[in-house]
Motif scaffolding. Structure first.
Motif, PDB file in Angstrom:
ATOM      1  N   ARG A  31       1.261 -27.734  64.027  1.00  0.00           N
ATOM      2  CA  ARG A  31       2.059 -27.741  65.634  1.00  0.00           C
ATOM      3  C   ARG A  31       1.744 -26.707  66.387  1.00  0.00           C
ATOM      4  NH1 ARG A  31       8.177 -29.030  63.740  1.00  0.00           N
ATOM      5  NH2 ARG A  31       8.178 -31.239  64.079  1.00  0.00           N
ATOM      6  N   SER A  32       1.014 -26.821  67.373  1.00  0.00           N
ATOM      7  CA  SER A  32       0.531 -25.800  68.204  1.00  0.00           C
ATOM      8  C   SER A  32      -0.571 -26.073  69.281  1.00  0.00           C
ATOM      9  CB  SER A  32      -0.096 -24.570  67.341  1.00  0.00           C
ATOM     10  OG  SER A  32      -0.517 -23.514  68.120  1.00  0.00           O
ATOM     11  N   PHE A  62      -6.965 -24.508  49.999  1.00  0.00           N
ATOM     12  CA  PHE A  62      -6.538 -25.247  51.121  1.00  0.00           C
ATOM     13  C   PHE A  62      -5.522 -24.202  51.997  1.00  0.00           C
ATOM     14  CE2 PHE A  62      -7.885 -28.432  48.354  1.00  0.00           C
ATOM     15  CZ  PHE A  62      -8.709 -29.270  49.108  1.00  0.00           C
ATOM     16  N   ILE A  63      -5.825 -24.084  53.088  1.00  0.00           N
ATOM     17  CA  ILE A  63      -4.869 -23.540  54.190  1.00  0.00           C
ATOM     18  C   ILE A  63      -4.318 -24.133  55.132  1.00  0.00           C
ATOM     19  CG2 ILE A  63      -4.622 -21.527  56.074  1.00  0.00           C
ATOM     20  CD1 ILE A  63      -5.545 -20.451  53.485  1.00  0.00           C
ATOM     21  N   VAL A  64      -2.633 -24.440  54.775  1.00  0.00           N
ATOM     22  CA  VAL A  64      -1.858 -25.475  55.665  1.00  0.00           C
ATOM     23  C   VAL A  64      -1.135 -24.521  56.516  1.00  0.00           C
ATOM     24  CG1 VAL A  64      -0.500 -27.375  55.540  1.00  0.00           C
ATOM     25  CG2 VAL A  64      -2.071 -26.908  53.682  1.00  0.00           C
ATOM     26  N   MET A  65      -1.266 -24.540  58.041  1.00  0.00           N
ATOM     27  CA  MET A  65      -0.557 -23.975  58.793  1.00  0.00           C
ATOM     28  C   MET A  65       0.636 -24.758  59.334  1.00  0.00           C
ATOM     29  SD  MET A  65      -2.082 -21.080  59.210  1.00  0.00           S
ATOM     30  CE  MET A  65      -1.065 -20.583  60.431  1.00  0.00           C
ATOM     31  N   CYS A  66       1.637 -24.342  59.140  1.00  0.00           N
ATOM     32  CA  CYS A  66       2.848 -25.255  59.243  1.00  0.00           C
ATOM     33  C   CYS A  66       3.814 -25.082  60.393  1.00  0.00           C
ATOM     34  CB  CYS A  66       3.771 -24.886  57.854  1.00  0.00           C
ATOM     35  SG  CYS A  66       2.896 -25.501  56.454  1.00  0.00           S
ATOM     36  N   SER A  70      11.320 -23.146  58.608  1.00  0.00           N
ATOM     37  CA  SER A  70      11.715 -24.097  57.702  1.00  0.00           C
ATOM     38  C   SER A  70      10.663 -25.228  57.528  1.00  0.00           C
ATOM     39  CB  SER A  70      13.045 -24.577  58.495  1.00  0.00           C
ATOM     40  OG  SER A  70      12.525 -25.252  59.640  1.00  0.00           O
ATOM     41  N   ASP A  71       9.901 -25.319  58.480  1.00  0.00           N
ATOM     42  CA  ASP A  71       8.785 -26.392  58.325  1.00  0.00           C
ATOM     43  C   ASP A  71       7.746 -26.013  57.077  1.00  0.00           C
ATOM     44  OD1 ASP A  71       9.808 -28.011  60.201  1.00  0.00           O
ATOM     45  OD2 ASP A  71       8.000 -27.609  61.773  1.00  0.00           O
ATOM     46  N   ALA A  72       7.359 -24.830  57.162  1.00  0.00           N
ATOM     47  CA  ALA A  72       6.649 -24.277  56.221  1.00  0.00           C
ATOM     48  C   ALA A  72       7.308 -24.408  54.656  1.00  0.00           C
ATOM     49  CB  ALA A  72       6.218 -22.800  56.105  1.00  0.00           C
TER      50      ALA A  72
END
Length: 169
Positions: A31-32, A62-66, A70-72
């Protein structure tokens, strides 16, 4: 074996995009805006570079930008249920001073600012939560020379140094 690292960051913008990373396994629904995503990508790739080298070909990372905290956390919890064979990690800002006698989960649960979303984090493995510096901006100002190189003539080093002096005093 797969390792997924769920990272808080990039805020809560409205548009979502899927960006492929230049290394295998790097893809994220973040989200960005493009600018923020592009700016974070090189830093996190460099941050986990040694981990990739150590992991070899048998372990995929795996890198997951969140986005938000709270979303992370929600993405991390979902992964614990849907990817039980993987090792899932939450990487989140500390946001306040961390007492060396508490675990990362205890630190997060003790912060009233993080209630109610973190209160159910009671039975998670302590190795699955890692805290970033109190505020990520501290990492940025730690390398003045790179900031000078990035911003060029427009960079005002004195402003940062004066601000740091006021914080210490």
């Amino acid at each position: 074996m797969n390792i997924y690292i769920y990272i808080e960051g990039a805020g809560d913008e409205d548009n979502t995009e899927l960006l492929l990373r230049p290394r295998p396994g790097f893809c994220s629904g973040i989200r960005s805006g493009k600018e923020t995503t592009t700016g974070l990508r090189p830093g996190f790739i460099k941050f986990v570079h040694e981990l990739y080298d150590t992991a070899g070909e048998n372990i995929k990372i795996f890198i997951v930008m969140c986005g938000s905290r709270s979303d992370a956390y929600e993405n991390f919890k979902t992964a614990l249920e849907s990817q039980q064979e993987a090792f899932n990690i939450l990487l989140i800002d500390a946001e306040s001073p961390v007492d060396s006698t508490v675990t990362p989960w205890e630190h997060l649960r003790s912060r009233t600012e993080d209630h109610p979303w973190i209160l159910d984090a009671v039975n998670f493995d302590n190795d699955q939560c890692h805290l970033m510096v109190q505020t990520m901006e501290a990492w940025f100002i730690a390398d003045i020379n790179t900031l000078k190189e990035f911003y060029g003539k427009g960079f005002r080093e004195n402003g940062i140094l004066q601000g740091m002096t006021r914080m210490v005093a």
